[in-house]
Write a protein that holds these residues in place. Structure first.
Motif, mmCIF file in Angstrom:
data_model
loop_
_atom_site.group_PDB
_atom_site.id
_atom_site.type_symbol
_atom_site.label_atom_id
_atom_site.label_comp_id
_atom_site.label_asym_id
_atom_site.label_seq_id
_atom_site.Cartn_x
_atom_site.Cartn_y
_atom_site.Cartn_z
ATOM 1 N N LEU A 8 0.948 -1.021 0.051
ATOM 2 C CA LEU A 8 0.094 0.035 0.182
ATOM 3 C C LEU A 8 0.738 0.986 0.387
ATOM 4 O O LEU A 8 0.849 2.452 -0.904
ATOM 5 C CB LEU A 8 -0.937 -0.458 1.784
ATOM 6 C CG LEU A 8 -1.922 0.842 1.479
ATOM 7 C CD1 LEU A 8 -3.691 1.341 0.596
ATOM 8 C CD2 LEU A 8 -2.717 1.282 2.411
ATOM 9 N N GLU A 9 1.916 1.096 0.429
ATOM 10 C CA GLU A 9 2.604 2.188 0.800
ATOM 11 C C GLU A 9 3.290 2.635 -0.841
ATOM 12 O O GLU A 9 3.766 4.216 -1.197
ATOM 13 C CB GLU A 9 4.444 1.722 2.148
ATOM 14 C CG GLU A 9 3.478 2.221 2.806
ATOM 15 C CD GLU A 9 4.706 1.550 4.686
ATOM 16 O OE1 GLU A 9 6.155 1.265 3.572
ATOM 17 O OE2 GLU A 9 4.369 2.245 5.546
ATOM 18 N N VAL A 10 3.848 1.715 -1.751
ATOM 19 C CA VAL A 10 4.168 2.054 -2.688
ATOM 20 C C VAL A 10 3.403 2.404 -3.750
ATOM 21 O O VAL A 10 3.485 3.797 -3.978
ATOM 22 C CB VAL A 10 4.127 0.795 -3.766
ATOM 23 C CG1 VAL A 10 5.184 0.617 -5.113
ATOM 24 C CG2 VAL A 10 5.154 -0.159 -2.603
ATOM 25 N N ALA A 11 1.897 2.282 -3.425
ATOM 26 C CA ALA A 11 0.702 3.335 -4.036
ATOM 27 C C ALA A 11 0.056 4.411 -3.353
ATOM 28 O O ALA A 11 0.634 5.438 -4.216
ATOM 29 C CB ALA A 11 -0.838 2.500 -4.689
ATOM 30 N N LYS A 12 0.669 4.667 -1.948
ATOM 31 C CA LYS A 12 0.482 5.913 -1.335
ATOM 32 C C LYS A 12 1.657 7.407 -2.242
ATOM 33 O O LYS A 12 1.839 8.079 -2.026
ATOM 34 C CB LYS A 12 0.948 5.930 -0.001
ATOM 35 C CG LYS A 12 -0.791 5.401 -0.229
ATOM 36 C CD LYS A 12 -0.461 5.119 2.224
ATOM 37 C CE LYS A 12 -1.761 5.054 2.738
ATOM 38 N NZ LYS A 12 -1.865 5.351 4.137
ATOM 39 N N ARG A 27 -11.036 -3.397 7.923
ATOM 40 C CA ARG A 27 -9.980 -2.775 9.285
ATOM 41 C C ARG A 27 -8.398 -2.015 8.488
ATOM 42 O O ARG A 27 -8.620 -1.815 9.332
ATOM 43 C CB ARG A 27 -9.766 -3.653 10.456
ATOM 44 C CG ARG A 27 -11.013 -4.488 11.293
ATOM 45 C CD ARG A 27 -10.646 -4.993 12.301
ATOM 46 N NE ARG A 27 -10.700 -6.921 11.741
ATOM 47 C CZ ARG A 27 -11.033 -7.672 11.213
ATOM 48 N NH1 ARG A 27 -12.336 -7.901 11.268
ATOM 49 N NH2 ARG A 27 -10.655 -8.399 11.015
ATOM 50 N N PHE A 28 -8.184 -2.919 7.558
ATOM 51 C CA PHE A 28 -6.776 -2.573 6.980
ATOM 52 C C PHE A 28 -6.939 -1.075 6.448
ATOM 53 O O PHE A 28 -5.976 -0.750 6.412
ATOM 54 C CB PHE A 28 -6.304 -3.707 5.690
ATOM 55 C CG PHE A 28 -5.145 -3.733 5.485
ATOM 56 C CD1 PHE A 28 -3.392 -3.728 6.192
ATOM 57 C CD2 PHE A 28 -5.497 -3.071 4.130
ATOM 58 C CE1 PHE A 28 -3.100 -3.584 5.402
ATOM 59 C CE2 PHE A 28 -4.419 -2.896 2.821
ATOM 60 C CZ PHE A 28 -2.917 -3.272 3.588
ATOM 61 N N TYR A 29 -8.121 -0.871 5.850
ATOM 62 C CA TYR A 29 -8.084 0.135 4.793
ATOM 63 C C TYR A 29 -8.159 0.903 6.116
ATOM 64 O O TYR A 29 -7.573 2.503 6.205
ATOM 65 C CB TYR A 29 -9.288 0.185 4.269
ATOM 66 C CG TYR A 29 -8.668 -0.451 2.886
ATOM 67 C CD1 TYR A 29 -7.330 -0.199 2.701
ATOM 68 C CD2 TYR A 29 -9.688 -1.617 2.809
ATOM 69 C CE1 TYR A 29 -6.865 -1.586 0.531
ATOM 70 C CE2 TYR A 29 -8.532 -2.348 1.140
ATOM 71 C CZ TYR A 29 -7.656 -2.227 0.862
ATOM 72 O OH TYR A 29 -6.930 -3.630 -0.380
ATOM 73 N N GLU A 30 -8.650 0.694 7.045
ATOM 74 C CA GLU A 30 -9.773 2.143 7.909
ATOM 75 C C GLU A 30 -7.906 2.751 8.783
ATOM 76 O O GLU A 30 -7.615 4.071 9.349
ATOM 77 C CB GLU A 30 -10.630 1.590 8.346
ATOM 78 C CG GLU A 30 -11.969 1.903 7.681
ATOM 79 C CD GLU A 30 -13.055 1.399 8.521
ATOM 80 O OE1 GLU A 30 -12.997 0.786 9.416
ATOM 81 O OE2 GLU A 30 -14.131 1.387 7.565
ATOM 82 N N LYS A 31 -7.461 1.255 9.076
ATOM 83 C CA LYS A 31 -6.003 1.631 9.626
ATOM 84 C C LYS A 31 -5.905 2.353 9.289
ATOM 85 O O LYS A 31 -4.813 2.869 9.567
ATOM 86 C CB LYS A 31 -6.074 0.143 10.101
ATOM 87 C CG LYS A 31 -4.169 0.226 10.903
ATOM 88 C CD LYS A 31 -3.699 -1.238 11.129
ATOM 89 C CE LYS A 31 -2.190 -1.716 11.421
ATOM 90 N NZ LYS A 31 -1.576 -2.855 11.393
ATOM 91 N N HIS A 32 -5.023 2.232 8.080
ATOM 92 C CA HIS A 32 -4.147 3.235 7.008
ATOM 93 C C HIS A 32 -5.118 4.314 6.370
ATOM 94 O O HIS A 32 -4.279 5.287 5.412
ATOM 95 C CB HIS A 32 -3.358 2.146 5.662
ATOM 96 C CG HIS A 32 -2.804 1.061 5.965
ATOM 97 N ND1 HIS A 32 -1.257 0.688 6.883
ATOM 98 C CD2 HIS A 32 -3.260 -0.345 6.359
ATOM 99 C CE1 HIS A 32 -1.280 0.071 7.350
ATOM 100 N NE2 HIS A 32 -1.799 -0.706 7.274
ATOM 101 N N GLY A 33 -5.975 4.826 7.109
ATOM 102 C CA GLY A 33 -5.886 6.482 6.578
ATOM 103 C C GLY A 33 -7.486 5.950 6.036
ATOM 104 O O GLY A 33 -8.040 7.147 5.049
#
Length: 154
Positions: A95-99, A118-124
């Motif tokens: 996900l950090e690559v895309a961000k 949960r994963f996506y919400e944890k990552h903003g």
């Protein structure tokens, strides 16, 4: 014991392995939707559609693909990690690559995929819309998420 995870941009020859990661993760998380496509159809989709439209990155461990992300401007098209590799930060690294590539990203996931939510919400990522599933192939209610870098700067 888990090995070292390395990330790299995938090429067309990697699409059968990427399709395999997708299918294994999808079927594990949503078993009632498994069998919608054959493995040949999955490989065809990843090779002819996803590879053509998206940047695709993979996470490898010991020479084996364990996670994939496919994204294009402002959109995450696919993000899957093998079930046995989940919970180790692989999805976060992908996900950090895309961000890092885009200041805003959106994606759809199924409403009942609690772990993904949960994963996506944890990552903003924030919920911006929900649907009854009439517009997706699976006819499964889904939820639209959006993330914006400007909302997460300190």
């Amino acid at each position: 014991m888990a090995g070292t995870i390395s990330l790299r941009k995938l090429d067309l020859a990697d699409m059968p392995a990427a399709a395999g990661v997708h299918r294994a993760a999808f079927d594990e998380r949503l078993p009632t939707l498994s069998g919608l496509h054959s493995s040949e159809e999955d490989v065809g989709f990843w090779s002819a559609v996803v590879f053509k439209d998206c940047q695709i990155w993979g996470a490898e461990e010991g020479g084996r693909l364990v996670g994939v992300i496919a994204f294009l401007e402002d959109w995450i098209d696919q993000l899957y990690v093998l079930p046995e590799a989940q919970g180790r930060g692989i999805g976060t690294r992908l996900l950090e690559v895309a961000k890092a590539a885009y200041p805003a990203l959106s994606l759809w996931t199924f409403q009942r995929n609690a772990a993904a939510r949960r994963f996506y919400e944890k990552h903003g990522f924030l919920v911006v819309d929900e649907s009854d599933g009439a517009g997706n192939e699976e006819k499964e209610p889904d939820v639209l998420y959006k993330w914006e870098a400007r909302l997460h700067r300190l």
